[in-house]
Design an enzyme around this catalytic site. Sequence first.
Site, PDB file in Angstrom:
ATOM      1  N   THR A 135       0.830  -1.214   0.000  1.00 18.83           N
ATOM      2  CA  THR A 135       0.000   0.000   0.000  1.00 18.83           C
ATOM      3  C   THR A 135       0.866   1.266   0.000  1.00 18.83           C
ATOM      4  OG1 THR A 135      -1.752  -1.181   1.157  1.00 18.83           O
ATOM      5  CG2 THR A 135      -1.858   1.208   1.246  1.00 18.83           C
TER       6      THR A 135
ATOM      7  N   HIS B 240       1.585   2.092  -3.424  1.00 25.47           N
ATOM      8  CA  HIS B 240       0.395   2.663  -4.067  1.00 25.47           C
ATOM      9  C   HIS B 240       0.177   4.117  -3.631  1.00 25.47           C
ATOM     10  CE1 HIS B 240      -0.715  -1.024  -5.960  1.00 25.47           C
ATOM     11  NE2 HIS B 240      -0.940  -1.666  -4.839  1.00 25.47           N
TER      12      HIS B 240
HETATM   13 ZN   LIG Z   1      -0.507  -2.665   4.781  1.00 29.30          ZN
END
Ligand SMILES: [Zn+2]
Length: 227
Positions: free
Chosen positions: A39, A42
């Site tokens: 993440t 991202h």
């Molecule tokens: Zn995570």
Amino acid sequence: MKAVRLESVGNISVRNVGIPEPGPDDLLVKVEACGICGTDRHLLHGEFPSTPPVTLGHEFCGIVVEAGSAVRDIAPGARITGDPNISCGRCPQCQAGRVNLCRNLRAIGIHRDGGFAEYVLVPRKQAFEIPLTLDPVHGAFCEPLACCLHGVDLSGIKAGSTVAILGGGVIGLLTVQLARLAGATTVILSTRQATKRRLAEEVGATATVDPSAGDVVEANAGTVGFV
Ligand SMILES: [Zn+2]
Ligand SMILES: [Zn+2]
């Protein structure tokens, strides 16, 4: 203190920032370990909503150095790990018990400052005390492990199940181990990376597949049933 800041999409820097002041319900935690999540990449590329500028890091573990005035049950010196997802408790998703889908979710390390720093503020209700004997790296693994455990709980895996896992990153490799612990006897992991296929077999996958070399379903014809 030093902190790794997402200044804006595409722009990360290491900066000196002030040590945060705990409010009445907060813990000030000296970070011992913090995982780098997919993440985070991202977030850097603007592929996941966040509110920069913000200190990243949502998989952390550390020692409480100060507890807010209203905190009675965790004292300085305790080791904690954090649930980064702060849900509102009021929206329809929260009221249905799906707090991870809260419409007003604010997450530590995504919307408010996280663990890529020397200190992080953690609301008491998001903190879980863990043993001082635990390796801090394992403490930082609690968050991704909890995500995988939730997935395994929802999947209904039982003794003798056959499980296919797509992807051999940390989440996939943790899920292999949890699927085996849940009783699955056939666990197939699919990833293009040879090193991850080997690792998956070391931690319990009964078979691995390279999806770029062939079709995963065909490679396991007769083994896999779909539900
Ligand atoms: Zn995570
Ligand atoms: Zn909510």
